[in-house]
Scaffold this motif. Structure first.
Motif, PDB file in Angstrom:
ATOM      1  N   ALA A 483       0.863  -1.185   0.000  1.00 21.74           N
ATOM      2  CA  ALA A 483       0.000   0.000   0.000  1.00 21.74           C
ATOM      3  C   ALA A 483       0.895   1.229   0.000  1.00 21.74           C
ATOM      4  N   VAL A 484       0.436   2.292  -0.668  1.00 19.71           N
ATOM      5  CA  VAL A 484       1.229   3.512  -0.766  1.00 19.71           C
ATOM      6  C   VAL A 484       0.394   4.686  -0.264  1.00 19.71           C
ATOM      7  N   THR A 485       0.975   5.488   0.649  1.00 18.70           N
ATOM      8  CA  THR A 485       0.290   6.696   1.125  1.00 18.70           C
ATOM      9  C   THR A 485       1.098   7.914   0.719  1.00 18.70           C
ATOM     10  N   VAL A 486       0.375   8.978   0.316  1.00 14.89           N
ATOM     11  CA  VAL A 486       1.017  10.221  -0.069  1.00 14.89           C
ATOM     12  C   VAL A 486       0.461  11.312   0.830  1.00 14.89           C
ATOM     13  N   THR A 487       1.311  11.864   1.685  1.00 17.59           N
ATOM     14  CA  THR A 487       0.899  12.920   2.596  1.00 17.59           C
ATOM     15  C   THR A 487       1.888  14.065   2.482  1.00 17.59           C
ATOM     16  N   GLY A 488       1.486  15.105   1.802  1.00 20.92           N
ATOM     17  CA  GLY A 488       2.403  16.212   1.598  1.00 20.92           C
ATOM     18  C   GLY A 488       3.603  15.753   0.798  1.00 20.92           C
ATOM     19  N   LYS A 489       4.777  15.939   1.421  1.00 20.71           N
ATOM     20  CA  LYS A 489       6.000  15.517   0.747  1.00 20.71           C
ATOM     21  C   LYS A 489       6.480  14.151   1.224  1.00 20.71           C
ATOM     22  N   THR A 490       5.632  13.487   1.991  1.00 18.24           N
ATOM     23  CA  THR A 490       6.032  12.187   2.525  1.00 18.24           C
ATOM     24  C   THR A 490       5.294  11.056   1.816  1.00 18.24           C
ATOM     25  N   ILE A 491       6.045  10.126   1.274  1.00 18.78           N
ATOM     26  CA  ILE A 491       5.465   8.949   0.616  1.00 18.78           C
ATOM     27  C   ILE A 491       5.961   7.722   1.363  1.00 18.78           C
ATOM     28  N   VAL A 492       5.026   6.870   1.801  1.00 21.20           N
ATOM     29  CA  VAL A 492       5.381   5.676   2.571  1.00 21.20           C
ATOM     30  C   VAL A 492       4.801   4.453   1.870  1.00 21.20           C
ATOM     31  N   SER A 496       5.212  -6.262   3.125  1.00 25.38           N
ATOM     32  CA  SER A 496       5.460  -7.378   4.040  1.00 25.38           C
ATOM     33  C   SER A 496       6.543  -7.041   5.052  1.00 25.38           C
ATOM     34  N   LYS A 497       7.371  -6.043   4.732  1.00 24.31           N
ATOM     35  CA  LYS A 497       8.428  -5.615   5.651  1.00 24.31           C
ATOM     36  C   LYS A 497       8.005  -4.322   6.343  1.00 24.31           C
ATOM     37  N   ASP A 498       8.929  -3.735   7.067  1.00 26.44           N
ATOM     38  CA  ASP A 498       8.627  -2.473   7.745  1.00 26.44           C
ATOM     39  C   ASP A 498       8.307  -1.393   6.717  1.00 26.44           C
ATOM     40  N   PRO A 499       7.496  -0.422   7.085  1.00 25.57           N
ATOM     41  CA  PRO A 499       7.164   0.665   6.153  1.00 25.57           C
ATOM     42  C   PRO A 499       8.430   1.345   5.635  1.00 25.57           C
ATOM     43  N   ALA A 500       8.416   1.653   4.347  1.00 26.93           N
ATOM     44  CA  ALA A 500       9.579   2.305   3.737  1.00 26.93           C
ATOM     45  C   ALA A 500       9.217   3.707   3.320  1.00 26.93           C
ATOM     46  N   VAL A 501       9.974   4.686   3.807  1.00 31.35           N
ATOM     47  CA  VAL A 501       9.761   6.076   3.422  1.00 31.35           C
ATOM     48  C   VAL A 501      10.596   6.358   2.179  1.00 31.35           C
ATOM     49  N   VAL A 502       9.915   6.876   1.140  1.00 34.57           N
ATOM     50  CA  VAL A 502      10.598   7.125  -0.130  1.00 34.57           C
ATOM     51  C   VAL A 502      11.267   8.488  -0.099  1.00 34.57           C
ATOM     52  N   ASP A 503      12.563   8.488  -0.435  1.00 42.45           N
ATOM     53  CA  ASP A 503      13.274   9.767  -0.538  1.00 42.45           C
ATOM     54  C   ASP A 503      12.899  10.439  -1.850  1.00 42.45           C
ATOM     55  N   VAL A 504      12.382  11.634  -1.755  1.00 42.46           N
ATOM     56  CA  VAL A 504      11.903  12.344  -2.941  1.00 42.46           C
ATOM     57  C   VAL A 504      12.728  13.599  -3.140  1.00 42.46           C
ATOM     58  N   PHE A 505      13.327  13.729  -4.304  1.00 40.91           N
ATOM     59  CA  PHE A 505      14.106  14.916  -4.633  1.00 40.91           C
ATOM     60  C   PHE A 505      13.616  15.430  -5.982  1.00 40.91           C
TER      61      PHE A 505
END
Length: 530
Positions: A483-492, A496-505
């Motif tokens: 599942a993917v969530t988009v909140t402001g500039k944060t994408i998680v 099956s593993k721990d949540p991964a925060v996507v680095d966005v540049f």
């Protein structure tokens, strides 16, 4: 019937036949016992055969010797060996020859000082076939016979007036290997290289080649160079082989020049051996002249010659890894002959990071779809050697580009390659639009998408700002249950593993985020999800 007929009753009958008044019956009894092998190697049989060594008929005595030789170690008692030694002095030539052969077949048990002395004495026999048999026997008992006395006697025999004796002496010295590699022997073999007999020259060349580094003297090398110009193609080939076995010790400018000439020899076998010899000389043979000649040999009409040229280019390694060489090996990957394609893969693998470009990776990935299993295996090894050294962008472009090929075999191997080489961990974001636009999301690609983590693909999307990644992202997330969530500039990304925060540049973060959300909404609509 052989050993199947070797019952006690049959053997008893044959032993009686050894005393028959008819010489043909006695001879045949020996032959039948010989064919029964070990099953007839009883003490009773051996005693009867020893008695037959005193038969009045030459052919019967010879046959008895041969039968004792056939049962080998089981017959190699002191009594039997003593009887065979006595038989070496028989007045009949055929009997003396058979006695030699029987001793040879008894192996190490016949390598006693007493036997060797008797054999050396028999080297002065008046008959050339007997002398030849003695040489062969000395060669067969091998290292244990390689004393200075034996070697000196064989060396003298190299000067015998009979060609068959000289050839057998060469072969015996060859079997003794580096133990016979004295300067005196090497000089004798060099003289034999100039013998008028074609076959002896060949055997002398073979003998020298089996003596290893100890024979790598300037005098020997000069003799082998002369042999490269011999009219006999076998001798030219063996001269190449012998120079190759000497390795970098023989890698003089004169030798390399002669081997380059041999690359144009009219005989295929000589050209192959010349390639192999250059390969064994390593860095000393990695000159621009040699590399140019090997490149030219890649267009040879014979597939084995082309394969050997590929192997030679691979073995001279980094020094040969120019853009011209790599381009030629890439062309060889498309050769119609399987052996050439395999050798081209192997050569690229040996060049390592110097061959690590997107073009090479793409070509090796394509070779994973080859119809031949051995080519696919070599391509696999090539990718493991080259792929990890290639820049991330080159590897991913190559991977994505090859997925366009409509080959189930290729796709299956790529999927395995993805897992094995950890290509799924590459930073997908560094791939440009020229690669992604060709990545069609089809059923056949699902296996690869499962290996690409959604957060990496999303990161690639924001880095390249390439909307062609969006269908890849949505299908990958669906297959992985992410599942993917988009909140402001944060994408998680939640999986099956721990949540991964996507680095966005990206300066266009807001617009791209909206595109990402729309892609997932569109997917949900097409799947009739709430």
């Amino acid at each position: 019937m052989g050993d199947k007929a070797a019952t006690s009753e049959v053997i008893k009958g044959l032993l009686n036949a050894l005393s028959d008044e008819n010489e043909d019956v006695r001879y045949s009894a020996c032959v039948v016992l010989r064919k029964m092998g070990d099953k007839a190697a009883s003490s009773e049989v051996i005693r009867a055969l020893l008695s037959t060594l005193g038969d009045e008929n030459e052919i019967v005595k010879s046959s008895a010797c041969e039968t004792l030789g056939k049962v080998g170690n089981k017959a190699a008692t002191s009594e039997v060996i003593r009887a065979l030694l006595n038989t070496l002095g028989d007045e009949k030539i055929g009997v003396r020859i058979s006695a030699c052969d029987a001793l040879a077949k008894m192996g190490d048990k016949a390598a006693t000082s007493e036997i060797i002395r008797a054999l050396l004495s028999t080297l002065s026999d008046e008959n050339e076939i007997v002398k030849s048999s003695v040489c062969e026997t000395l060669g067969k008992v091998g290292d244990k016979a390689a004393s200075s006395e034996v070697i000196r006697a064989l060396l003298n025999t190299l000067g015998d007036e009979e060609i068959c004796v000289r050839i057998s002496a060469c072969d015996a010295l060859a079997k003794m290997g580096d133990k016979a590699a004295t300067s005196e022997v090497i000089k004798g073999l060099l003289n034999a290289l100039g013998d008028e007999n074609d076959y002896l020259r060949r055997r002398a060349c073979d003998a020298r080649g089996k003596m290893g580094d100890k024979a790598a003297t300037s005098e020997v090398i000069k003799g082998l160079l002369n042999a490269l110009g011999d009219e006999n193609d076998y001798l030219r080939r063996r001269a190449c082989d012998a120079l190759g076995k000497m390795g970098d010790k023989a890698a003089t400018s004169e030798v390399i020049r002669a081997l380059l000439n041999a690359l144009d020899d009219e005989e295929v076998s000589v050209r192959i051996s010349a390639c192999d010899a250059l390969a064994k000389m390593g860095d000393k043979a990695a000159t621009s002249e040699v590399i140019r000649a090997l490149l030219s040999t890649l267009s040879d009409e014979n597939e084995i010659v082309k394969s050997s040229a590929c192997e030679a280019l691979g073995k001279v390694g980094h020094k040969a890894a120019s853009s011209e060489v790599i381009r030629a090996l890439l062309n060889a990957l498309g050769d119609e002959e399987v052996g050439v394609r395999i050798s081209a893969c192997d050569a690229l693998a040996k060049m390592g990071d110097k061959a690590a470009s997107s073009e090479v990776v793409r070509a090796l990935l394509n070779a994973l779809g080859d119809e031949n299993e051995d080519v696919r295996y070599s391509a696999w090894n090539g990718l493991l050697a080259v792929g990890e050294k290639a820049p991330i962008n080159d590897r991913m472009i190559g991977l994505l580009d090859v997925l366009r090929v409509d080959s189930c075999c290729l796709k299956k191997n790529v999927a395995e390659m993805v897992k094995e080489a950890s290509i799924s961990e590459l930073a997908v974001g560094w791939v440009g639009s020229d690669g992604v636009s060709n990545f069609c999301v089809k059923k056949l690609h699902f296996g690869y998408l499962e290996t690409l983590s959604a957060d990496q693909v999303i990161s690639g999307f924001f880095h390249t700002e390439n909307v062609d990644w969006l269908p890849v992202i949505t299908v990958a997330a669906l297959l992985q249950g992410s599942a993917v969530t988009v909140t402001g500039k944060t994408i998680v990304v939640y999986g099956s593993k721990d949540p991964a925060v996507v680095d966005v540049f990206s300066l266009n973060h807001q617009r791209l985020s909206q595109k990402l959300v729309e892609a997932f909404v569109d997917q949900a609509r097409r799947l009739d999800l709430p």
